[in-house]
Write a protein that holds these residues in place. Sequence first.
Motif, PDB file in Angstrom:
ATOM      1  N   ALA A 136      -8.026   7.468   0.709  1.00 31.12           N
ATOM      2  CA  ALA A 136      -8.421   6.474   1.888  1.00 31.12           C
ATOM      3  C   ALA A 136      -7.347   6.720   3.118  1.00 31.12           C
ATOM      4  O   ALA A 136      -7.899   7.072   3.965  1.00 31.12           O
ATOM      5  CB  ALA A 136      -8.664   5.208   1.730  1.00 31.12           C
ATOM      6  N   TRP A 137      -6.105   7.032   2.585  1.00 32.91           N
ATOM      7  CA  TRP A 137      -5.104   7.408   3.358  1.00 32.91           C
ATOM      8  C   TRP A 137      -5.155   8.715   3.992  1.00 32.91           C
ATOM      9  O   TRP A 137      -4.964   8.911   5.164  1.00 32.91           O
ATOM     10  CB  TRP A 137      -3.835   6.905   2.937  1.00 32.91           C
ATOM     11  CG  TRP A 137      -2.804   7.266   3.778  1.00 32.91           C
ATOM     12  CD1 TRP A 137      -2.309   6.434   4.714  1.00 32.91           C
ATOM     13  CD2 TRP A 137      -1.561   8.363   3.753  1.00 32.91           C
ATOM     14  NE1 TRP A 137      -1.229   7.112   5.319  1.00 32.91           N
ATOM     15  CE2 TRP A 137      -0.794   8.069   4.586  1.00 32.91           C
ATOM     16  CE3 TRP A 137      -1.432   9.545   2.766  1.00 32.91           C
ATOM     17  CZ2 TRP A 137       0.271   8.856   5.048  1.00 32.91           C
ATOM     18  CZ3 TRP A 137      -0.535  10.285   3.051  1.00 32.91           C
ATOM     19  CH2 TRP A 137       0.266  10.021   4.197  1.00 32.91           C
ATOM     20  N   GLN A 151       0.839  -1.053  -0.166  1.00 33.76           N
ATOM     21  CA  GLN A 151      -0.139   0.011   0.127  1.00 33.76           C
ATOM     22  C   GLN A 151       0.926   1.292  -0.034  1.00 33.76           C
ATOM     23  O   GLN A 151       0.576   2.383  -0.600  1.00 33.76           O
ATOM     24  CB  GLN A 151      -0.954  -0.110   1.334  1.00 33.76           C
ATOM     25  CG  GLN A 151      -2.158  -0.930   1.282  1.00 33.76           C
ATOM     26  CD  GLN A 151      -2.786  -1.048   2.568  1.00 33.76           C
ATOM     27  OE1 GLN A 151      -2.046  -0.988   3.771  1.00 33.76           O
ATOM     28  NE2 GLN A 151      -4.134  -0.999   2.471  1.00 33.76           N
ATOM     29  N   ALA A 165      -8.331   6.347  -5.093  1.00 40.24           N
ATOM     30  CA  ALA A 165      -8.981   5.826  -3.902  1.00 40.24           C
ATOM     31  C   ALA A 165      -7.994   5.395  -2.742  1.00 40.24           C
ATOM     32  O   ALA A 165      -8.299   5.853  -1.520  1.00 40.24           O
ATOM     33  CB  ALA A 165      -9.795   4.655  -4.149  1.00 40.24           C
ATOM     34  N   ASP A 193      -7.746  10.454   4.243  1.00 41.22           N
ATOM     35  CA  ASP A 193      -9.003  10.465   5.016  1.00 41.22           C
ATOM     36  C   ASP A 193      -9.032  10.209   6.501  1.00 41.22           C
ATOM     37  O   ASP A 193     -10.039   9.856   7.190  1.00 41.22           O
ATOM     38  CB  ASP A 193     -10.151   9.729   4.137  1.00 41.22           C
ATOM     39  CG  ASP A 193     -11.523  10.096   4.806  1.00 41.22           C
ATOM     40  OD1 ASP A 193     -11.951  11.201   4.994  1.00 41.22           O
ATOM     41  OD2 ASP A 193     -12.508   9.540   4.912  1.00 41.22           O
TER      42      ASP A 193
END
Length: 118
Positions: free
Chosen positions: A114-115, A32, A110, A117
């Motif tokens: 997402a990270w 990731q 995304a 957020d």
Amino acid sequence: MAVDLELTPKTKRPVGQPCCEPVVYPDVDRAQAVRIAELAKALGDPIRLQLVDVLRKHAGQVCVCELVPLFDVAQPTLSHHLKKLRDAGIVDSEKRGLWAYYYVLPEALAPLAAWLDV
């Protein structure tokens, strides 16, 4: 009011022994982290960031000929930036005749979204 502190002498820790335990651990695994870093690197140029902004706001595909007047760079330079974004998987293109039409791949952003957020 005086406070008495008892100081202990400094001692040398054995080689390889950590000085302390980590306070927090990463929530992002290595794969990731690599993907998020690729996205961030591709977006790390102001022109690329603006290109993604324009493409995100546009409904559908945008001809490269419509993008050139928006930036103070030559068409080959703009194409270079679009290629970097395409290589990172952030945008894709479709060739129609002489022109390429670009669009954002929303799912590509995304992992970064997402990270951020958190």
